[in-house]
Write an enzyme that holds these catalytic residues in place. Sequence first.
Site, PDB file in Angstrom:
ATOM      1  N   LYS A  89      20.003  35.747 -68.480  1.00 21.71           N
ATOM      2  CA  LYS A  89      19.109  34.608 -68.248  1.00 21.71           C
ATOM      3  C   LYS A  89      17.838  34.870 -67.698  1.00 21.71           C
ATOM      4  O   LYS A  89      16.892  34.083 -68.054  1.00 21.71           O
ATOM      5  CB  LYS A  89      19.796  33.540 -67.217  1.00 21.71           C
ATOM      6  CG  LYS A  89      21.287  33.060 -67.648  1.00 21.71           C
ATOM      7  CD  LYS A  89      21.540  32.482 -69.178  1.00 21.71           C
ATOM      8  CE  LYS A  89      22.690  31.689 -69.283  1.00 21.71           C
ATOM      9  NZ  LYS A  89      23.750  32.781 -69.382  1.00 21.71           N
TER      10      LYS A  89
HETATM   11  C1  PLP Z   1      24.981  32.626 -69.909  1.00 21.61           C
HETATM   12  C2  PLP Z   1      25.880  33.386 -70.046  1.00 21.61           C
HETATM   13  C3  PLP Z   1      26.607  34.065 -71.266  1.00 21.61           C
HETATM   14  C4  PLP Z   1      26.665  32.899 -72.503  1.00 21.61           C
HETATM   15  O1  PLP Z   1      25.231  33.021 -73.219  1.00 21.61           O
HETATM   16  P1  PLP Z   1      25.257  31.995 -74.102  1.00 21.61           P
HETATM   17  O2  PLP Z   1      23.743  32.078 -74.343  1.00 21.61           O
HETATM   18  O3  PLP Z   1      25.291  30.598 -73.433  1.00 21.61           O
HETATM   19  O4  PLP Z   1      26.217  32.070 -75.294  1.00 21.61           O
HETATM   20  C5  PLP Z   1      27.348  35.236 -71.130  1.00 21.61           C
HETATM   21  N1  PLP Z   1      27.502  36.083 -70.245  1.00 21.61           N
HETATM   22  C6  PLP Z   1      26.860  35.744 -69.115  1.00 21.61           C
HETATM   23  C7  PLP Z   1      26.965  36.688 -67.710  1.00 21.61           C
HETATM   24  C8  PLP Z   1      26.061  34.537 -68.978  1.00 21.61           C
HETATM   25  O5  PLP Z   1      25.355  34.277 -67.681  1.00 21.61           O
END
Ligand code: PLP
Length: 476
Positions: A89
């Site tokens: 993120k």
């Molecule tokens: C948010 C997240 C995901 C999923 O990603 P999306 O964009 O919501 O599909 C997978 N792994 C981790 C560690 C995340 O923080």
Amino acid sequence: MASGGGLFVPEYFPEVTAEEMEAMRGFDYPERAALILGKFFDEYDRGELSEALRNAYASFEGDDPAPLVRMDNGTYLLELFHGPTCAFKDMALTVLPYLLRKGSDLLGLKEQLLLLAATSGDTGKAALESFRDKKGIKVVVFYPEEGVSKMQKLQMCTQEGENVDVVAVRGNFDECQSGVKRIFRSEKCAAALKERGYLLTSANSINVGRLLPQVCYYFSAYLDLVTADQIRFGEKVDFTVPTGNFGNILAGYYAKRMGLPIGKLLCASNKNNVLTDFFRTGTYDAKRPFYRTMSPSMDILISSNLERLLFELCGRDPALTAERMKSLSATGRFSVRPEELAKLGETFYAGSTSEDDTVECIYEFFEEYGYPMDTHTGVAMNVARRYLEKLEEDPESEKRPMVVISTASPYKFPQDVLYALTGNDVKDSFKGVKRIHLLTAMKVPEALKAVRYKPIRFKTTVSAEKMFDEVLAFLC
Ligand SMILES: *Cc1c(COP(=O)(O)O)cnc(C)c1O
């Protein structure tokens, strides 16, 4: 969100030319990202955008914010967890403050911004960290009380900054996310905020400012493969993406639409396999049991960004897309036509894994290649591995290089990762961190070490109905 309740999408997909691809080979990550993002944000000054990206990625550990690692079995891992909060993120959320501030300047907005986020653990922390003490913006993060890992919860509840609030919600992530979307859609909420001088915005991938920076790492990974002589220009590459809200993988789809030679995008799910079923049958059915798993950031039954894919799939028909979304909220399901399902199958493949298989995969990868993975990456690796095994059995099949996206540091989920590596349970997250470190010699991120000694600042828990009251209380 757009008026009428839908999500914004780019008007069109800007093309990246062969000359630009060639030129980007010599660029570092921030320069590559500036070229790609600049195509979407063409009102923004390119030099300023470049500088903002350079500053954002300067907060990452190491020289490269998105290093590509080659495993001995020939698959590649794209590590996106070297940012300040140790999950992917950060790739977008470290850039979002600039995109928002500049965007609001360009529009001549006078209001302060109020940023709301529903989080399954990682978005919340990344948003809090990148917006803390930024002027003209306040941040409220909602997380499901029982739906995040201990480390994630600690990271959020010890957050510093005068402009932030963190609130636990009774319920799961879907209820949390619906609560936030309800606030976005409500004219009453908008009026109450306007009266106080605030405009609403989001840190979730419903925000294009979250989504579009994610397109850049697909390009960058591809360019790294070319530069390292692993592939020739134009050769197709597959990506496997551990998926929850469908934001990460959608960015991959956008990259493909911009001309990046992507073969297949593999959508990897944990036991919450609503997307796997959708890609196999053409029916999305969210009416099913919700499981809490070791990969909490993927414990989602209503995948927000699928809406944007559906819009592209039906030839950008807004009425049909709205109808499907309406059906989803009214009945929990919708279906696409057989020819649409066939079209999906040209680009997407979907698979899910059980908890046991994820544990097994993490263990084996450490045994065989000395590489520790987090639980989300474990899900993706297992789906990728099974897909490649299936291809092996079929002599006709076209084999392409595989990049698995690694979305979090193993230290972010220390208890489950330690269990996968050794079979041992520890009650305390930091004991887990210490043991993983002893076992793997992998560096512990500074940010996670620091969490241990910080005081807990946020303890409020509310029901989903009371989320907006909490927002108003915070603004007073
Ligand atoms: C948010 C997240 C995901 C999923 O990603 P999306 O964009 O919501 O599909 C997978 N792994 C981790 C560690 C995340 O923080």
